[in-house]
Design a protein around this motif. Structure first.
Motif, PDB file in Angstrom:
ATOM      1  N   ASN A 144       0.801  -1.283   0.030  1.00  0.00           N
ATOM      2  CA  ASN A 144       0.050  -0.049  -0.113  1.00  0.00           C
ATOM      3  C   ASN A 144       0.802   1.212  -0.190  1.00  0.00           C
ATOM      4  O   ASN A 144       0.457   2.332  -0.540  1.00  0.00           O
ATOM      5  CB  ASN A 144      -0.855  -0.050   1.227  1.00  0.00           C
ATOM      6  CG  ASN A 144      -1.960  -1.078   0.967  1.00  0.00           C
ATOM      7  OD1 ASN A 144      -2.682  -1.551  -0.019  1.00  0.00           O
ATOM      8  ND2 ASN A 144      -2.717  -1.319   2.262  1.00  0.00           N
ATOM      9  N   LYS A 145       1.832   1.212   0.720  1.00  0.00           N
ATOM     10  CA  LYS A 145       2.792   2.418   0.683  1.00  0.00           C
ATOM     11  C   LYS A 145       3.288   2.784  -0.501  1.00  0.00           C
ATOM     12  O   LYS A 145       3.459   3.957  -0.998  1.00  0.00           O
ATOM     13  CB  LYS A 145       3.926   1.977   1.782  1.00  0.00           C
ATOM     14  CG  LYS A 145       4.591   3.304   2.406  1.00  0.00           C
ATOM     15  CD  LYS A 145       5.383   3.038   3.541  1.00  0.00           C
ATOM     16  CE  LYS A 145       6.635   4.060   3.718  1.00  0.00           C
ATOM     17  NZ  LYS A 145       7.828   3.391   3.817  1.00  0.00           N
ATOM     18  N   SER A 146       3.782   1.936  -1.277  1.00  0.00           N
ATOM     19  CA  SER A 146       4.510   2.058  -2.689  1.00  0.00           C
ATOM     20  C   SER A 146       3.533   2.675  -3.487  1.00  0.00           C
ATOM     21  O   SER A 146       3.566   3.342  -4.471  1.00  0.00           O
ATOM     22  CB  SER A 146       5.373   0.920  -3.194  1.00  0.00           C
ATOM     23  OG  SER A 146       4.556  -0.227  -2.990  1.00  0.00           O
ATOM     24  N   LEU A 147       2.014   2.206  -3.305  1.00  0.00           N
ATOM     25  CA  LEU A 147       1.167   2.552  -4.295  1.00  0.00           C
ATOM     26  C   LEU A 147       0.887   4.022  -3.919  1.00  0.00           C
ATOM     27  O   LEU A 147       0.408   4.536  -4.954  1.00  0.00           O
ATOM     28  CB  LEU A 147      -0.149   1.627  -3.938  1.00  0.00           C
ATOM     29  CG  LEU A 147      -1.218   1.841  -4.933  1.00  0.00           C
ATOM     30  CD1 LEU A 147      -1.040   1.403  -6.465  1.00  0.00           C
ATOM     31  CD2 LEU A 147      -2.375   1.159  -4.396  1.00  0.00           C
ATOM     32  N   GLU A 148       0.968   4.541  -2.911  1.00  0.00           N
ATOM     33  CA  GLU A 148       0.577   5.979  -2.432  1.00  0.00           C
ATOM     34  C   GLU A 148       1.579   6.975  -3.215  1.00  0.00           C
ATOM     35  O   GLU A 148       1.252   7.999  -3.539  1.00  0.00           O
ATOM     36  CB  GLU A 148       0.803   6.353  -0.861  1.00  0.00           C
ATOM     37  CG  GLU A 148      -0.389   5.504  -0.053  1.00  0.00           C
ATOM     38  CD  GLU A 148      -1.607   5.920  -0.538  1.00  0.00           C
ATOM     39  OE1 GLU A 148      -1.908   6.869  -0.941  1.00  0.00           O
ATOM     40  OE2 GLU A 148      -2.607   4.906  -0.476  1.00  0.00           O
ATOM     41  N   LYS A 149       2.699   6.441  -3.541  1.00  0.00           N
ATOM     42  CA  LYS A 149       3.778   7.336  -4.614  1.00  0.00           C
ATOM     43  C   LYS A 149       3.504   7.513  -5.881  1.00  0.00           C
ATOM     44  O   LYS A 149       4.084   8.430  -6.537  1.00  0.00           O
ATOM     45  CB  LYS A 149       4.874   6.710  -4.112  1.00  0.00           C
ATOM     46  CG  LYS A 149       5.575   6.852  -2.716  1.00  0.00           C
ATOM     47  CD  LYS A 149       7.043   6.552  -2.645  1.00  0.00           C
ATOM     48  CE  LYS A 149       7.299   6.435  -1.200  1.00  0.00           C
ATOM     49  NZ  LYS A 149       8.381   5.174  -0.933  1.00  0.00           N
ATOM     50  N   VAL A 150       2.615   6.610  -6.280  1.00  0.00           N
ATOM     51  CA  VAL A 150       2.410   6.944  -8.069  1.00  0.00           C
ATOM     52  C   VAL A 150       1.416   8.090  -8.207  1.00  0.00           C
ATOM     53  O   VAL A 150       0.649   8.311  -7.612  1.00  0.00           O
ATOM     54  CB  VAL A 150       1.800   5.452  -8.599  1.00  0.00           C
ATOM     55  CG1 VAL A 150       2.728   4.342  -8.215  1.00  0.00           C
ATOM     56  CG2 VAL A 150       0.493   5.083  -8.229  1.00  0.00           C
ATOM     57  N   ASN A 151       1.427   8.535  -9.590  1.00  0.00           N
ATOM     58  CA  ASN A 151       0.605   9.557  -9.835  1.00  0.00           C
ATOM     59  C   ASN A 151      -0.909   9.018 -10.159  1.00  0.00           C
ATOM     60  O   ASN A 151      -0.932   7.777 -10.669  1.00  0.00           O
ATOM     61  CB  ASN A 151       0.931  10.305 -11.369  1.00  0.00           C
ATOM     62  CG  ASN A 151       2.181  11.060 -10.667  1.00  0.00           C
ATOM     63  OD1 ASN A 151       2.659  11.348  -9.871  1.00  0.00           O
ATOM     64  ND2 ASN A 151       3.148  11.111 -12.211  1.00  0.00           N
ATOM     65  N   ASP A 152      -1.842   9.926  -9.878  1.00  0.00           N
ATOM     66  CA  ASP A 152      -3.181   9.505 -10.355  1.00  0.00           C
ATOM     67  C   ASP A 152      -3.368  10.159 -11.893  1.00  0.00           C
ATOM     68  O   ASP A 152      -3.632  11.167 -12.055  1.00  0.00           O
ATOM     69  CB  ASP A 152      -4.235  10.256  -9.299  1.00  0.00           C
ATOM     70  CG  ASP A 152      -5.497   9.572  -9.555  1.00  0.00           C
ATOM     71  OD1 ASP A 152      -5.707   8.449 -10.322  1.00  0.00           O
ATOM     72  OD2 ASP A 152      -6.475  10.126  -8.802  1.00  0.00           O
ATOM     73  N   CYS A 153      -3.103   9.066 -12.698  1.00  0.00           N
ATOM     74  CA  CYS A 153      -3.445   9.454 -14.209  1.00  0.00           C
ATOM     75  C   CYS A 153      -3.698   8.109 -14.730  1.00  0.00           C
ATOM     76  O   CYS A 153      -4.257   7.132 -14.137  1.00  0.00           O
ATOM     77  CB  CYS A 153      -2.122   9.628 -14.713  1.00  0.00           C
ATOM     78  SG  CYS A 153      -0.807   8.352 -14.574  1.00  0.00           S
ATOM     79  N   ASN A 154      -4.064   8.020 -16.011  1.00  0.00           N
ATOM     80  CA  ASN A 154      -4.434   6.885 -16.816  1.00  0.00           C
ATOM     81  C   ASN A 154      -3.134   5.985 -16.837  1.00  0.00           C
ATOM     82  O   ASN A 154      -2.122   6.363 -17.122  1.00  0.00           O
ATOM     83  CB  ASN A 154      -4.752   7.112 -18.262  1.00  0.00           C
ATOM     84  CG  ASN A 154      -5.941   7.795 -18.535  1.00  0.00           C
ATOM     85  OD1 ASN A 154      -6.747   7.986 -17.483  1.00  0.00           O
ATOM     86  ND2 ASN A 154      -6.249   8.187 -19.637  1.00  0.00           N
ATOM     87  N   PHE A 155      -3.174   4.651 -16.281  1.00  0.00           N
ATOM     88  CA  PHE A 155      -2.148   3.892 -16.254  1.00  0.00           C
ATOM     89  C   PHE A 155      -2.524   2.324 -16.392  1.00  0.00           C
ATOM     90  O   PHE A 155      -3.770   2.075 -16.496  1.00  0.00           O
ATOM     91  CB  PHE A 155      -1.394   3.959 -14.690  1.00  0.00           C
ATOM     92  CG  PHE A 155      -2.355   3.448 -13.787  1.00  0.00           C
ATOM     93  CD1 PHE A 155      -2.511   2.052 -13.152  1.00  0.00           C
ATOM     94  CD2 PHE A 155      -3.276   4.408 -13.060  1.00  0.00           C
ATOM     95  CE1 PHE A 155      -3.371   1.910 -12.281  1.00  0.00           C
ATOM     96  CE2 PHE A 155      -4.111   4.049 -12.100  1.00  0.00           C
ATOM     97  CZ  PHE A 155      -4.125   2.818 -11.628  1.00  0.00           C
ATOM     98  N   ILE A 156      -1.378   1.527 -16.730  1.00  0.00           N
ATOM     99  CA  ILE A 156      -1.744   0.062 -16.589  1.00  0.00           C
ATOM    100  C   ILE A 156      -1.127  -0.412 -15.368  1.00  0.00           C
ATOM    101  O   ILE A 156      -0.312   0.133 -14.841  1.00  0.00           O
ATOM    102  CB  ILE A 156      -1.048  -0.417 -17.994  1.00  0.00           C
ATOM    103  CG1 ILE A 156       0.361  -0.367 -18.198  1.00  0.00           C
ATOM    104  CG2 ILE A 156      -2.372  -0.039 -19.189  1.00  0.00           C
ATOM    105  CD1 ILE A 156       0.624  -1.327 -19.495  1.00  0.00           C
ATOM    106  N   ILE A 157      -1.434  -1.847 -14.977  1.00  0.00           N
ATOM    107  CA  ILE A 157      -0.655  -2.667 -14.320  1.00  0.00           C
ATOM    108  C   ILE A 157      -0.319  -3.972 -14.952  1.00  0.00           C
ATOM    109  O   ILE A 157      -1.054  -4.304 -15.658  1.00  0.00           O
ATOM    110  CB  ILE A 157      -1.433  -2.744 -12.758  1.00  0.00           C
ATOM    111  CG1 ILE A 157      -2.543  -3.559 -12.930  1.00  0.00           C
ATOM    112  CG2 ILE A 157      -1.310  -1.346 -11.913  1.00  0.00           C
ATOM    113  CD1 ILE A 157      -2.902  -4.123 -11.546  1.00  0.00           C
TER     114      ILE A 157
END
Ligand code: ADP
Length: 383
Positions: A164-177
């Motif tokens: 969860n912690k590393s997820l908080e660092k990503v930008n909120d944009c269009n993305f893929i996983i």
């Protein structure tokens, strides 16, 4: 001149453009360049330089009208303008519909899926909330790779998400996983094709990445893989280029998994860092091959003259500002060492400032020299 008088326009004037100009200048071909930075590496070497935004419709149209054949050295360009230029009879390579797919990682992944090209599994998102929701519901679990759909390059816009912690660092944009692939080696294969129907395939190369920056650090040509894998990788790259139906050059980046499976990661329909070695190591460099292919001239041999290792020279992590290259005198006397300096005025942490290709019949020896260079040469913004 052996080429019918045609003006080539390149969108982007970075180091890739500069290395194309080395060949076009040798062959007496006029090349126009468009770049937002008037001090970019290509600006002083081309026949005509245009300052402007590559994403601006009017700017790209105006620039395109000055040339007969248009190509790119970066994917982030205005595709609608290229489509218009194409409809007006200009030749555009790679074709604009291909650039459109490449610009968006989600479109690229969908393309692989649709065309049965092996690639890691993925999911597309338009914002972070939906992903968080799926994690809470247990439908997505850590770890995975997060990639911004647009404008990423050199590993910027790619993150390994483990909690969860590393997820908080990503930008909120269009993305893929994407699923986290267990990678044994990263490989690349360059293909050149022209409209008359001819295609050439370069030797498979191996890309070694820097663990911290996630950028390519070394390229080994040829890759240290079995004959069987080499044939498979070349076949896969050829299939990818055919599915795109591309004219020009395309680098197909792949993962060799721990299970010896090949998965396509992404493609670059233009000159690529993984084939810089071809300037000294191959009969025909990728830059010359690009010109041959877009001018519909007979393609050159893609074979290696000599084994090669390329090492990227990037700005050190602790400084930025007007660039100073340190300790070059200690390495340029070594046999087989070929330095390339891109001519960027400012260095920044991890900015690509140059590269060195080491040719040597012993690939291991070339790699040792490359490592020595990496440890010796310092690119800094400090005197
Ligand atoms: P960029 O377009 O910025 O070059 P890439 O998609 O090539 O980004 O990813 C950069 C690097 O991240 C790859 O070379 C690889 O090392 C790592 N990577 C990317 N996708 C995956 C994946 N699905 N699994 C494991 N590692 C990955």
């Amino acid at each position: 001149m052996f080429v019918k008088k045609k003006i080539i326009g390149i969108l982007g004037g970075g180091q890739l453009g500069k290395m194309v100009l080395d060949v076009s200048n040798k062959w007496g071909i006029d090349v126009h360049i468009l770049d937002p930075d008037k001090n970019c590496p290509s600006s002083r070497l081309c026949s005509k330089f245009f300052v402007g935004d590559l994403m601006d419709y009017e700017t790209v149209i105006k620039f395109g009208q000055s040339a007969d054949i248009i190509t790119i050295e970066i994917e982030n360009v205005n595709v609608e303008a290229l489509k218009f230029l194409e409809s007006q009879g200009k030749k555009v390579f790679p074709q604009p519909n291909i650039i459109e797919i490449i610009q968006d990682k989600s479109e690229q992944k969908k393309f692989y899926l649709k065309n049965n090209i092996p690639s890691s599994s993925f999911k597309i998102f338009e914002g972070i909330d939906k992903l968080k929701d799926l994690i809470i519901k247990g439908q997505v679990s850590y770890p995975f790779i997060w990639k911004a759909s647009k404008m990423g390059y050199d590993g910027y816009g790619v993150k390994k998400i483990v909690d969860n912690k590393s997820l908080e660092k990503v930008n909120d944009c269009n993305f893929i996983i994407e699923e986290l692939v267990q990678i044994k080696k990263e490989l690349s294969v360059m293909i050149g094709s022209r409209e008359s129907g001819e295609t050439v395939v370069y030797p498979v190369v191996e890309m070694e990445f820097n663990n911290e920056s996630n950028q390519v650090e070394y390229i080994l040509s040829p890759a240290n893989i079995s004959k069987e894998l080499e044939v498979k990788a070349k076949k896969l790259a050829h299939e990818v280029s055919q599915k795109f139906n591309i004219y020009g050059i395309i680098a197909v980046e792949m993962f060799l998994t721990n299970d010896d499976e090949l998965l396509v990661n992404e493609v670059a329909p233009r000159p690529h860092n993984s084939y810089h070695y071809s300037i000294e190591g191959s009969y025909t460099s990728q830059f010359e091959q690009l010109l041959r292919s877009i001018l519909d001239l007979p393609l050159g041999s893609s074979q290696n003259i000599q084994n090669s290792v390329m090492v990227n020279l990037v700005g050190d992590l602790n400084s930025k500002g007007p660039v100073v290259y340190k300790n070059f005198d200690q390495i340029i006397g070594i046999e087989g060492v070929n330095p390339h300096i891109y001519g960027k005025f400012e260095t920044r942490p991890n900015r690509k400032m140059g590269h060195i290709t080491i040719v040597n019949k012993d690939l291991k020896k070339a790699k040792d020299i490359a490592k020595h260079i990496k440890e010796t040469v310092i690119i800094t913004g400090k005197k």
